[in-house]
Design a protein around this motif. Structure first.
Motif, mmCIF file in Angstrom:
data_model
loop_
_atom_site.group_PDB
_atom_site.id
_atom_site.type_symbol
_atom_site.label_atom_id
_atom_site.label_comp_id
_atom_site.label_asym_id
_atom_site.label_seq_id
_atom_site.Cartn_x
_atom_site.Cartn_y
_atom_site.Cartn_z
ATOM 1 N N GLY A 35 -5.824 -58.987 -44.072
ATOM 2 C CA GLY A 35 -6.155 -57.971 -44.372
ATOM 3 C C GLY A 35 -5.776 -56.638 -42.998
ATOM 4 O O GLY A 35 -5.118 -56.433 -42.698
ATOM 5 N N SER A 36 -5.910 -57.680 -41.493
ATOM 6 C CA SER A 36 -6.073 -56.976 -40.156
ATOM 7 C C SER A 36 -4.075 -56.699 -40.251
ATOM 8 O O SER A 36 -3.641 -56.131 -39.339
ATOM 9 N N GLN A 37 -3.045 -57.464 -40.940
ATOM 10 C CA GLN A 37 -2.193 -57.634 -40.669
ATOM 11 C C GLN A 37 -1.430 -56.843 -42.060
ATOM 12 O O GLN A 37 -0.250 -56.354 -42.250
ATOM 13 N N GLY A 38 -2.095 -56.008 -42.537
ATOM 14 C CA GLY A 38 -1.983 -55.533 -43.507
ATOM 15 C C GLY A 38 -1.596 -55.372 -44.957
ATOM 16 O O GLY A 38 -0.571 -55.080 -45.937
ATOM 17 N N LEU A 39 -1.514 -57.130 -44.848
ATOM 18 C CA LEU A 39 -1.963 -57.385 -46.217
ATOM 19 C C LEU A 39 -2.936 -57.896 -46.946
ATOM 20 O O LEU A 39 -4.255 -58.288 -46.321
ATOM 21 N N GLN A 40 -3.254 -57.517 -48.521
ATOM 22 C CA GLN A 40 -4.597 -57.949 -49.186
ATOM 23 C C GLN A 40 -4.278 -58.724 -49.829
ATOM 24 O O GLN A 40 -3.172 -58.785 -50.790
ATOM 25 N N LEU A 41 -5.376 -59.698 -49.757
ATOM 26 C CA LEU A 41 -5.040 -60.901 -51.113
ATOM 27 C C LEU A 41 -6.498 -60.852 -51.457
ATOM 28 O O LEU A 41 -7.842 -60.376 -50.951
ATOM 29 N N GLN A 42 -6.505 -61.956 -52.743
ATOM 30 C CA GLN A 42 -7.755 -61.541 -53.254
ATOM 31 C C GLN A 42 -7.328 -62.783 -53.801
ATOM 32 O O GLN A 42 -7.380 -63.704 -54.170
ATOM 33 N N PRO A 43 -9.379 -63.399 -53.058
ATOM 34 C CA PRO A 43 -9.607 -64.982 -53.304
ATOM 35 C C PRO A 43 -10.223 -65.536 -54.660
ATOM 36 O O PRO A 43 -10.255 -64.822 -55.272
ATOM 37 N N ILE A 44 -9.113 -67.133 -54.932
ATOM 38 C CA ILE A 44 -9.223 -67.437 -55.819
ATOM 39 C C ILE A 44 -11.047 -68.158 -56.518
ATOM 40 O O ILE A 44 -11.826 -67.597 -57.458
ATOM 41 N N GLY A 45 -12.175 -68.306 -55.106
ATOM 42 C CA GLY A 45 -13.162 -67.896 -55.184
ATOM 43 C C GLY A 45 -13.668 -66.433 -55.690
ATOM 44 O O GLY A 45 -14.821 -66.865 -56.123
ATOM 45 N N ASN A 46 -13.361 -65.418 -55.746
ATOM 46 C CA ASN A 46 -13.819 -63.865 -56.087
ATOM 47 C C ASN A 46 -13.706 -64.501 -58.135
ATOM 48 O O ASN A 46 -14.530 -63.691 -58.469
ATOM 49 N N PHE A 47 -13.152 -64.946 -59.130
ATOM 50 C CA PHE A 47 -12.917 -65.201 -60.018
ATOM 51 C C PHE A 47 -13.221 -66.514 -60.800
ATOM 52 O O PHE A 47 -13.737 -66.255 -61.905
#
Length: 486
Positions: free
Chosen positions: A437-449
């Motif tokens: 996120g600090s590099q401008g990338l938004q990622l969704q971790p598998i753990g959230n699912f």
């Protein structure tokens, strides 16, 4: 003297389709020859000049034909190398297999190879939550023409009193599509038009679930489905997903369940394909449990390595499967048109719930979509979009492989709008996503699912609604992060 495969195209007769126009006739002749394998993969076509002389057509007409074939993925054109038939025919990737009776055909197929490949927040142009249809690819002009034509010919009464199940013309087009491309034997009266898969699941939850009923969902899985069942008062049971799909042995413990909700074609989020044996076991479970199966077929149109299996519904001999699909995932997210193929005994209660909640889809969208499907634009668009998405996937994977070799693994990339990127062992998912996120990338971790299962660290990578420049730029940043944690 002509030699080699190029001679085959010269010997092809121009079909009677010239009555429809010279350009359409030439296009049909070449396309049909490709589909029939009379022009095998890798065949180099004659030049437009040579073919124009053979068929007594203008070179300009054939240039337009060649460009159309290229845009639809039938041929590739490379300067200095000529025009060649693509290695894979694009129709294979949107149409389910055909042949023997479906149950027998699937039972005879080998098990699928183990391949492990929603939350809100998906956005166009944002790496890497861009796991949705790219609106920039959508042919607005063709859509406008279809919409205008449909509205001009629509009876005025239709604009004020549409069928609550959806316009019959649209339902007929959807039924034709499902029969041709998903292997499902169905009729227009079996369908209900909705605003999307979320509404399909909500209608099922409201109409089928009673407080205290047990509803089985995949773990990890689509969190919205779990939430909708919980709101209806269900006792939600999380069933783990393995490399072959939902674990049928653990599902067997829940013969008292009211329903199971699954994503067989491209499991959300892991991307695995439900194996043939587990499809048959799942249907057998539903029969013995007197339960319903909700089949969420959210992105089966986009297959990159092989043709998709027929839908689970195609095997449903006992009318236990509620099949859900959406044009929001294939055309553009703001369309808000989906559909559900429902068992006969559930049609009336589902329609009553739909009317009671005031959730009917706008008639203008239905009119436009019916015409868009009728004139062939929908299937043509699927071919073009599949080709574009495959190129974007390949570009990103090549970038990661070149700049972060040995630092990651990828699964679920064989189909769909996203794949799963498995991080180096011991990586903290949340920390990795914060650093991204600090590099401008938004990622969704598998753990959230996940609900109960614990998986190795991984993130979802949505790539379809990103440009080539965005993929290269963001891919380099992601590769750098992977090297840092390796």
């Amino acid at each position: 003297m002509r030699t080699g495969k190029a001679a085959i195209a010269l010997d092809l007769p121009l079909p009677p389709a010239l009555a429809q126009g010279k350009q359409q006739g030439a296009y049909a002749a070449l396309r049909d020859a490709i589909l029939d394998k009379r022009l095998p993969a890798g065949t180099r076509l004659p030049s437009t000049r040579t073919l124009a002389e053979r068929w007594q057509l203008s070179r300009g007409t054939l240039e337009l034909v060649f460009e159309r074939l290229r845009d639809e993925g039938y041929v590739s054109r490379v300067a200095g190398s000529g025009t060649r038939v693509c290695a894979v025919v694009p129709d294979l990737f949107i149409a389910a297999g055909s042949g023997p009776p479906l149950a027998l055909a699937l039972a005879q197929q080998p098990l699928s190879e183990p391949a492990a490949s929603s939350l809100t927040g998906v956005q166009v142009g944002v790496p890497f939550v861009a796991r949705l249809a790219d609106p920039a690819l959508f042919p607005v002009k063709a859509w406008s023409q279809a919409l205008g034509k449909a509205l001009a010919s629509a009876p005025t009464a239709l604009l004020s009193s549409p069928d609550p199940a959806g316009l019959p013309a649209l339902r007929e087009r959807i039924a034709n599509y499902l029969r041709s491309y998903r292997g499902i034997r169905c009729n227009a009266q079996d369908l209900i038009v909705t605003s999307g898969i979320r509404q399909c699941i909500d209608l099922v939850a409201r109409s089928v679930i009673c407080p205290g009923d047990k509803a089985c969902v995949e773990d990890p899985g689509y969190r919205t489905a779990r939430s909708l069942f919980e709101r209806a008062g269900a006792q939600v049971v999380a069933v783990p997903v393995t490399a072959e799909g939902i674990d049928d042995q653990l599902l067997e413990r829940h013969l008292d369940a009211r329903l199971a909700c699954v994503t067989p074609a491209h499991q959300s989020p892991l991307g695995v394909t439900l194996s043939v044996s587990r499809r048959l076991m799942l249907l057998d479970w539903a029969n013995r449990a007197d339960a319903w199966i909700v089949e969420d077929d959210y992105d089966s149109e986009f297959n990159y390595n092989n043709a998709p299996l027929p839908a689970l519904k195609a095997l449903d001999q006992s009318d236990r499967v509620i099949y859900c699909g959406s044009f929001n995932k294939t055309l553009f997210a703001g369309l808000r048109v989906g559909f559900m193929l429902v068992p006969a005994s559930l049609r009336e209660p589902l329609l009553a719930t739909l009317q009671g909640t005031g959730g009917a889809v706008g008639v203008t969208e239905q009119l436009g979509l019916a015409e868009y499907m009728a004139n062939g634009s929908f299937v043509r668009y699927l071919r073009q979009a599949r080709q574009a998405y495959q190129q974007r996937r390949d570009l990103l994977l090549e970038c990661l492989a070149e700049q972060a070799p040995g630092c990651f693994a990828v699964t679920g990339q064989q189909a769909g709008l996203h794949f799963v990127l498995w991080l180096p062992e011991g990586t903290d998912e949340q920390d990795f996503c914060q650093r991204a996120g600090s590099q401008g990338l938004q990622l969704q971790p598998i753990g959230n699912f996940c609900q109960q299962v614990q998986l190795p660290p991984a993130v979802m990578i949505g790539f379809t609604a990103l440009t080539a420049a965005q993929l290269r730029f963001a891919g380099r940043k992601l590769a750098a992060l992977l090297r840092e944690v390796s």
